[in-house]
Design a protein around this motif. Structure first.
Motif, PDB file in Angstrom:
ATOM      1  N   GLU A 108      -5.293   4.890  -3.538  1.00  0.00           N
ATOM      2  CA  GLU A 108      -6.248   4.047  -3.399  1.00  0.00           C
ATOM      3  C   GLU A 108      -7.775   4.054  -3.244  1.00  0.00           C
ATOM      4  N   ASN A 164      -8.169  -6.473  -2.103  1.00  0.00           N
ATOM      5  CA  ASN A 164      -9.657  -6.829  -2.093  1.00  0.00           C
ATOM      6  C   ASN A 164      -9.301  -8.264  -1.958  1.00  0.00           C
ATOM      7  N   ARG A 165     -10.768  -8.558  -1.815  1.00  0.00           N
ATOM      8  CA  ARG A 165     -11.188 -10.349  -2.185  1.00  0.00           C
ATOM      9  C   ARG A 165     -11.215  -9.685  -3.345  1.00  0.00           C
ATOM     10  N   THR A 224      -7.210 -12.529  -1.915  1.00  0.00           N
ATOM     11  CA  THR A 224      -6.630 -10.958  -1.918  1.00  0.00           C
ATOM     12  C   THR A 224      -5.683 -10.477  -3.056  1.00  0.00           C
ATOM     13  N   GLU A 260     -11.779   1.979  -3.864  1.00  0.00           N
ATOM     14  CA  GLU A 260     -12.885   0.776  -3.473  1.00  0.00           C
ATOM     15  C   GLU A 260     -13.554   0.967  -4.817  1.00  0.00           C
ATOM     16  N   ARG A 281       0.873  -1.166   0.033  1.00  0.00           N
ATOM     17  CA  ARG A 281      -0.043   0.250   0.290  1.00  0.00           C
ATOM     18  C   ARG A 281       1.084   1.200   0.347  1.00  0.00           C
ATOM     19  N   GLU A 323      -6.850  -0.879  -6.471  1.00  0.00           N
ATOM     20  CA  GLU A 323      -7.441  -1.291  -4.563  1.00  0.00           C
ATOM     21  C   GLU A 323      -6.427  -2.896  -4.582  1.00  0.00           C
ATOM     22  N   MET A 368     -18.290  -5.206  -5.002  1.00  0.00           N
ATOM     23  CA  MET A 368     -17.939  -6.099  -4.207  1.00  0.00           C
ATOM     24  C   MET A 368     -19.107  -7.467  -4.596  1.00  0.00           C
TER      25      MET A 368
END
Length: 512
Positions: free
Chosen positions: A196, A250-251, A267, A198, A186, A248, A201
């Motif tokens: 960064e 994330n999962r 991840t 988001e 990061r 990003e 999902m």
């Protein structure tokens, strides 16, 4: 009843006895003044001092009892917190007769305690706390596994990660390393001017990679949603919108099989960089590895199982076709002939479907004969365009994509390419992918909104994804993805009644 064996019942009775004595076995107001590591570092000087104790010093530590040795009027114990293990000593003279008797009866290995005292050096030379006050913080109902055998059941370790961490300190070190790696990644991208972000999902259309999605249902909207396979198409929408460098961490979720390198949720970091090409991404990836190794204090050569990996930069680069011939020993003359490739694969015991294109057959050959041989970091470039539905066509050869994948220790670690920003070409590729849905349930869906976004103009962009879990595996010498994911996916456990029924059925079969 969960706590139904005799040892658990005995501990429950002790907890109840403590309550009747006015002692809460699950107290909340606990002050931790220093960690075990801080205590050991602060008073390490006593080992070299003529004075082997510091009576005027005092500190409160907390931890789980991992070892307890009672000796009549005194006791030694080892308590463990997140930072490490500390030996403590307490006696009847210090705690008082009544409380010492209670401690001997009621406090056991596995319980969490708070100890206040001063440092001293034992006759064997170990820095220890001489406890003046000892409190029970949490009564453990379930005993820990027997010390000398530890927790060896692999299945149980993954199902009960909390117990795995209690019994195996190395497990905690792996996840501390994972946390550092993610934090450093990061920081690296922020320092290089990336923002960064988001992204969703739950997607209305599965996309961003070839994979089978998980499906859920949104009751209020009355529509199905798909857990994201990859964030790619949303991140590139942000490039269209005017951000020029985004990432990003994330999962992602893929409804696929599980093995040493695959978990259904995993991840990744994905990043997109306007006005750059895939060659720039390879250079940036090398810089990322250099940065990680420097900040983590790792040597450039690391053991990984039975091999040693040389992470010295620059990493090796080889074109896809060259890799098939030079590394996979695939005859070059068959690579332009679909039937010859299919026959070659079948001769090697690899069955392939009739509809596969030339590029897809190259992919089958690569998976079978090249991938596992790529030990040192290797960028494989110039992928076939028909297995790269989101990548830009090469200006030199329209059958080739401006794409690379990074392989280390026989595993794909990263995938990057110059992005396709021609909306008409993207639309046609989506159509071709959608036409394959009947025979390939991992083929991409048509995403009309993404094509519309490209219609507004996306600047020349390069994007890449790096698998965090696999990267951590490499840097911690772990050989299954389950060892670097705190709570990996597991098959459902059978209930006791089901297990008993199976045993009875097997017994009946044996008696026949």
């Amino acid at each position: 009843m969960i706590f139904d064996n005799q040892y658990q019942q005995q501990r429950i009775e002790k907890a109840q006895t403590l309550r009747e004595m006015g002692i809460n076995p699950y107290q909340n107001r606990v002050v931790k003044e220093c960690t075990n590591k801080e205590f050991l570092e602060k008073y390490a000087y006593l080992k070299e001092s003529e004075e082997k104790e510091a009576l005027n010093e005092s500190c409160t530590v907390t931890g789980r009892i991992k070892f307890l040795r009672l000796m009549g009027k005194a006791a030694f114990a080892k308590i463990e917190d997140e930072s490490g293990v500390l030996q403590i000593y307490f006696s009847r003279d210090d705690l008082g007769d009544e409380w010492f008797k209670t401690v001997k009866k009621m406090i056991e290995v596995g319980d969490i305690v708070a100890a206040t005292g001063y440092p001293f050096i034992t006759r064997t030379g170990e820095l220890t706390m001489h406890v003046k006050r000892l409190e029970l913080v949490t009564k453990a109902i379930t005993p820990l596994p027997e010390k000398f055998h530890g927790l060896q059941d692999i299945e149980l370790r993954y199902r009960q990660r909390y117990l795995d961490m209690i019994m195996n300190p190395d497990v905690k070190q792996t996840f501390l390393m994972r946390s550092k790696i993610v934090s450093l990644i990061r920081r690296f991208f922020e320092d290089h001017g990336f923002l960064e972000v988001e992204t969703p999902m739950m997607h209305p259309i599965p996309g961003g990679a070839n994979a089978r999605p998980f499906v859920t249902h949104h009751n209020a909207l009355g529509v199905d949603r798909y857990l994201r396979i990859a964030p790619e198409l949303y991140l590139k929408r942000l490039i269209v919108g005017g951000f020029e460098a985004v990432f990003e961490i994330n999962r992602n979720f893929r409804n696929e099989g599980m093995d040493a390198t695959h978990n259904p949720e995993f991840t990744m970091i994905e990043f997109y960089w306007a006005y750059h090409r895939y060659e720039d991404l390879m250079e940036l990836t090398e810089k990322l590895f250099e940065y990680l190794f420097k900040e983590l204090g790792l040597p450039t050569k690391l053991p990984y199982g039975e091999v040693e990996i040389d992470f010295s930069t620059p990493f090796k680069r080889i074109a896809y076709k060259e890799a098939l011939v030079e590394i996979g020993n695939v005859p070059e003359e068959i690579l332009e002939d679909r039937e010859a490739m299919r026959s070659f694969l079948e001769e090697k015991g690899i069955e392939v479907e009739e509809h596969l294109t030339k590029g897809q057959l190259w992919g089958e050959l690569f998976d079978a004969f090249v991938e596992e041989k790529l030990i040192d970091p290797t960028f494989v470039t110039h992928f076939p365009i028909d297995i790269s539905p989101l990548a830009r066509r090469s200006d030199d050869n329209p059958e080739i994509a401006d794409r690379f994948e990074l392989f280390i220790a026989g595993k794909e670690i990263a995938n990057g390419f110059s992005e396709l920003n021609d909306p008409l070409d993207q639309y046609e590729r989506f159509k071709a992918q959608a036409a394959q849905k009947e025979s390939d349930d991992e083929a991409m869906h048509m995403d009309e909104d993404y094509v519309k976004a490209l219609g507004y103009g996306m600047p020349p962009t390069a994007g890449e994804g790096i698998g965090i879990d696999r990267l951590v595996m490499l840097l911690t010498n772990q050989h299954t993805i389950r060892d670097v994911i705190l709570f990996p996916a597991m098959r459902p456990q059978k209930s006791q009644s089901e297990s008993q029924e199976k045993k009875s059925e097997e017994k009946r079969e044996d008696n026949k």
